[in-house]
Design a protein around this motif. Structure first.
Motif, mmCIF file in Angstrom:
data_model
loop_
_atom_site.group_PDB
_atom_site.id
_atom_site.type_symbol
_atom_site.label_atom_id
_atom_site.label_comp_id
_atom_site.label_asym_id
_atom_site.label_seq_id
_atom_site.Cartn_x
_atom_site.Cartn_y
_atom_site.Cartn_z
ATOM 1 N N ALA A 141 0.850 -1.195 0.000
ATOM 2 C CA ALA A 141 0.000 0.000 0.000
ATOM 3 C C ALA A 141 0.881 1.238 0.000
ATOM 4 C CB ALA A 141 -0.914 0.008 1.222
ATOM 5 N N GLY A 142 0.408 2.269 -0.658
ATOM 6 C CA GLY A 142 1.127 3.531 -0.675
ATOM 7 C C GLY A 142 2.359 3.533 -1.554
ATOM 8 N N ALA A 143 2.502 2.529 -2.429
ATOM 9 C CA ALA A 143 3.654 2.497 -3.325
ATOM 10 C C ALA A 143 3.464 3.515 -4.436
ATOM 11 C CB ALA A 143 3.818 1.100 -3.919
ATOM 12 N N PRO A 144 4.544 4.114 -4.928
ATOM 13 C CA PRO A 144 4.419 5.065 -6.039
ATOM 14 C C PRO A 144 3.693 4.407 -7.213
ATOM 15 C CG PRO A 144 6.640 5.093 -5.140
ATOM 16 C CD PRO A 144 5.944 3.946 -4.493
ATOM 17 N N PRO A 145 2.796 5.131 -7.875
ATOM 18 C CA PRO A 145 2.024 4.521 -8.966
ATOM 19 C C PRO A 145 2.842 4.270 -10.223
ATOM 20 C CG PRO A 145 1.504 6.852 -8.775
ATOM 21 C CD PRO A 145 2.377 6.518 -7.605
ATOM 22 N N ALA A 146 3.929 5.016 -10.398
ATOM 23 C CA ALA A 146 4.724 4.894 -11.623
ATOM 24 C C ALA A 146 6.203 5.093 -11.290
ATOM 25 C CB ALA A 146 4.258 5.916 -12.656
ATOM 26 N N GLY A 147 7.029 5.043 -12.339
ATOM 27 C CA GLY A 147 8.465 5.273 -12.149
ATOM 28 C C GLY A 147 9.262 4.035 -11.838
ATOM 29 N N ARG B 31 18.658 -3.829 -10.015
ATOM 30 C CA ARG B 31 19.744 -4.792 -9.811
ATOM 31 C C ARG B 31 19.212 -6.207 -9.951
ATOM 32 N NH1 ARG B 31 24.103 -5.282 -5.969
ATOM 33 N NH2 ARG B 31 25.228 -7.179 -6.557
ATOM 34 N N ARG B 32 19.950 -7.049 -10.654
ATOM 35 C CA ARG B 32 19.658 -8.485 -10.734
ATOM 36 C C ARG B 32 20.832 -9.232 -10.108
ATOM 37 N NH1 ARG B 32 15.615 -9.697 -14.723
ATOM 38 N NH2 ARG B 32 15.038 -7.848 -15.950
ATOM 39 N N LEU B 33 20.534 -10.149 -9.195
ATOM 40 C CA LEU B 33 21.569 -10.940 -8.559
ATOM 41 C C LEU B 33 21.709 -12.273 -9.274
ATOM 42 C CD1 LEU B 33 20.806 -10.359 -4.775
ATOM 43 C CD2 LEU B 33 22.147 -8.958 -6.342
ATOM 44 N N GLU B 34 22.883 -12.889 -9.126
ATOM 45 C CA GLU B 34 23.109 -14.182 -9.749
ATOM 46 C C GLU B 34 22.134 -15.228 -9.248
ATOM 47 O OE1 GLU B 34 27.121 -15.422 -9.382
ATOM 48 O OE2 GLU B 34 27.950 -13.747 -10.536
ATOM 49 N N SER B 35 21.635 -15.064 -8.036
ATOM 50 C CA SER B 35 20.677 -16.015 -7.468
ATOM 51 C C SER B 35 19.330 -15.960 -8.162
ATOM 52 C CB SER B 35 20.483 -15.723 -5.984
ATOM 53 O OG SER B 35 19.868 -14.455 -5.810
ATOM 54 N N GLY B 36 19.107 -14.911 -8.956
ATOM 55 C CA GLY B 36 17.810 -14.720 -9.593
ATOM 56 C C GLY B 36 16.971 -13.657 -8.919
ATOM 57 N N ALA B 37 17.368 -13.207 -7.733
ATOM 58 C CA ALA B 37 16.634 -12.141 -7.059
ATOM 59 C C ALA B 37 16.742 -10.856 -7.871
ATOM 60 C CB ALA B 37 17.181 -11.934 -5.651
ATOM 61 N N VAL B 38 15.660 -10.081 -7.872
ATOM 62 C CA VAL B 38 15.606 -8.840 -8.643
ATOM 63 C C VAL B 38 15.154 -7.719 -7.715
ATOM 64 C CG1 VAL B 38 14.611 -7.646 -10.644
ATOM 65 C CG2 VAL B 38 15.004 -10.130 -10.734
ATOM 66 N N TYR B 39 15.833 -6.564 -7.790
ATOM 67 C CA TYR B 39 15.446 -5.385 -7.032
ATOM 68 C C TYR B 39 14.870 -4.340 -7.982
ATOM 69 C CZ TYR B 39 17.605 -7.060 -2.771
ATOM 70 O OH TYR B 39 17.899 -7.796 -1.654
ATOM 71 N N LEU B 40 13.739 -3.782 -7.584
ATOM 72 C CA LEU B 40 13.052 -2.757 -8.352
ATOM 73 C C LEU B 40 13.054 -1.465 -7.546
ATOM 74 C CD1 LEU B 40 9.866 -4.870 -9.211
ATOM 75 C CD2 LEU B 40 12.112 -4.939 -10.333
ATOM 76 N N GLY B 41 12.869 -0.347 -8.220
ATOM 77 C CA GLY B 41 12.830 0.922 -7.510
ATOM 78 C C GLY B 41 12.027 1.955 -8.258
ATOM 79 N N SER B 42 11.531 2.948 -7.499
ATOM 80 C CA SER B 42 10.819 4.092 -8.070
ATOM 81 C C SER B 42 11.183 5.337 -7.278
ATOM 82 C CB SER B 42 9.305 3.865 -8.006
ATOM 83 O OG SER B 42 8.612 5.032 -8.432
ATOM 84 N N PRO B 43 11.562 6.431 -7.952
ATOM 85 C CA PRO B 43 11.901 7.662 -7.216
ATOM 86 C C PRO B 43 10.644 8.319 -6.667
ATOM 87 C CG PRO B 43 11.919 8.066 -9.581
ATOM 88 C CD PRO B 43 11.687 6.593 -9.408
ATOM 89 N N VAL B 44 10.799 8.944 -5.516
ATOM 90 C CA VAL B 44 9.655 9.632 -4.898
ATOM 91 C C VAL B 44 9.871 11.138 -4.856
ATOM 92 C CG1 VAL B 44 9.026 7.612 -3.540
ATOM 93 C CG2 VAL B 44 10.590 9.296 -2.566
ATOM 94 N N ASP B 45 10.958 11.631 -5.482
ATOM 95 C CA ASP B 45 11.171 13.071 -5.565
ATOM 96 C C ASP B 45 11.631 13.413 -6.987
ATOM 97 O OD1 ASP B 45 13.691 12.001 -5.500
ATOM 98 O OD2 ASP B 45 14.381 13.109 -3.748
ATOM 99 N N ALA B 46 11.591 14.689 -7.302
ATOM 100 C CA ALA B 46 11.850 15.120 -8.675
ATOM 101 C C ALA B 46 13.290 14.892 -9.107
ATOM 102 C CB ALA B 46 11.480 16.600 -8.827
ATOM 103 N N ASP B 47 14.246 14.966 -8.173
ATOM 104 C CA ASP B 47 15.653 14.830 -8.555
ATOM 105 C C ASP B 47 16.175 13.399 -8.402
ATOM 106 O OD1 ASP B 47 15.698 14.684 -5.831
ATOM 107 O OD2 ASP B 47 17.091 16.341 -5.517
ATOM 108 N N HIS B 48 15.272 12.449 -8.153
ATOM 109 C CA HIS B 48 15.644 11.032 -8.084
ATOM 110 C C HIS B 48 16.699 10.751 -7.015
ATOM 111 C CE1 HIS B 48 14.114 9.707 -12.339
ATOM 112 N NE2 HIS B 48 13.274 10.511 -11.728
ATOM 113 N N ARG B 49 16.573 11.416 -5.873
ATOM 114 C CA ARG B 49 17.505 11.171 -4.778
ATOM 115 C C ARG B 49 16.922 10.252 -3.709
ATOM 116 N NH1 ARG B 49 22.241 11.404 -6.085
ATOM 117 N NH2 ARG B 49 22.790 11.484 -3.866
ATOM 118 N N THR B 50 15.611 10.167 -3.640
ATOM 119 C CA THR B 50 14.941 9.339 -2.635
ATOM 120 C C THR B 50 14.060 8.318 -3.354
ATOM 121 O OG1 THR B 50 14.904 11.237 -1.126
ATOM 122 C CG2 THR B 50 13.504 9.349 -0.565
#
Length: 328
Positions: free
Chosen positions: A43-49, A54-73
């Motif tokens: 809940a409360g996840a950014p709707p877009a972006g 990062r993809r790890l050799e194990s197959g794990a995948v990390y996703l991300g979305s910026p929550v500010d205009a300058d993509h710092r957070t």
């Protein structure tokens, strides 16, 4: 992507710097591309972006979305291949982009203390982390945990495994100041790999990727070798027992990985139960693990649950699996 040493970090996770730019897509569209579902409790996840960071050799995948205009957070999410069907789970907290390890260690060097030649046993060595920069160096959760690896003279490649470095956290250093830390020399995989004669000792401060410029030439005496062999043999179990112990560690590590992905559910369990035994039983049900494993999760600190260090944990897990498989 760039090497992990030069990659920027979000929290403690090294990520693809190129992925930090651009518009991204919706979480549902990205989940469809990865053939995953989305955790219904998100809940409360950014709707877009959203994009793959990062993809790890194990197959794990990390996703991300910026929550500010300058993509710092950013908000992060993880897909783990061990779940069937795989599900995207979004972390509740925001994290900021941090400098790479290469940037973090700028100005720092490793230097042997002047009395190093008086220490004949390499397991007793200490080394100085020196700030040769022009401004104060301050830790950002970094540690000064130093690992030593013995190799044949002239050999430059070596590997190491490590679990925790909380006991040697970094400290602020003014220009010219240093911190003296113990070098944890790794044992060889088998006692027979140790032999009398010259060796090169390489040192790495692991969390910063800070390496000794030139190895230290040390001389292993017959007495040192015998002492190390005896020590390793005392703690060396028979292959069947060693395999069972490694299987236990592998299971525990997988449970800790599951706990990091499910910490919100675990917090709800702990907050709604009336006794420790009830908490352990319900945590075990959430993680599908034993009550002993649930107890290790229950006793974990919030820092251990929240740190984005899954890449290092994955490397440790893969090393445990390699050691177990090597037993045949």
């Amino acid at each position: 992507m760039a090497s992990m040493d030069d990659a920027p970090r979000i929290g403690d996770l090294e990520v693809d710097g190129d992925a930090l730019t651009g518009d991204g897509t919706t979480l549902s569209e990205l989940a469809d591309e990865l053939a995953c579902g989305v955790d219904e409790t998100t809940a409360g996840a950014p709707p877009a972006g959203w994009r793959v960071l990062r993809r790890l050799e194990s197959g794990a995948v990390y996703l991300g979305s910026p929550v500010d205009a300058d993509h710092r957070t950013w908000r992060l999410a993880q897909v783990h291949p061990g779940e069937q069907p795989p599900v995207v789970r979004v972390y509740p907290d925001t994290l900021v982009v941090r400098p790479s390890r290469a940037e973090r260690r700028q100005g720092l060097v490793l230097r042997w203390p002047p009395f190093v030649e008086e220490i004949s046993d390499p397991t007793q060595l200490v080394i100085d982390v020196v700030n040769l920069g022009h401004s104060r160096w301050s830790p950002e959760g970094d540690s000064f945990h130093a690992i030593g690896a013995l190799t044949e003279p002239g050999e430059v490649t070596f590997g190491f495994a490590w679990m925790s470095s909380a006991q040697q956290r970094g400290v602020p250093l003014e220009p010219g100041e240093y911190a003296r830390v113990h070098v944890h020399v790794q044992e060889r995989a088998t006692p027979t790999e140790l032999r009398e004669g010259p060796c090169d000792l390489h040192v790495v401060v692991v969390e910063l990727g800070l390496r000794l410029a030139e190895p230290l030439r040390v001389e292993l005496t017959a007495e040192m070798v015998a002492r190390q062999v005896a020590k390793q043999n005392r703690h060396r179990a028979d292959p069947a027992s060693e395999r069972r112990e490694l299987d236990r560690h592998i299971g525990d590590e997988r449970v800790r990985s599951d706990a990091r992905r499910s910490w919100a559910a675990i917090a709800d369990v702990v907050g709604s139960t009336m006794s420790e035994n009830e908490s352990l039983a319900r945590i075990a049900a959430v993680l599908d693990c034993t009550t002993e494993q649930a107890a290790s999760v229950y006793d974990s600190s919030l820092r251990a649950m929240g740190r984005m260090d899954a890449d290092r944990r994955d490397e440790q897990l893969q090393e445990l699996i390699r050691r177990r498989d090597a037993l045949g």
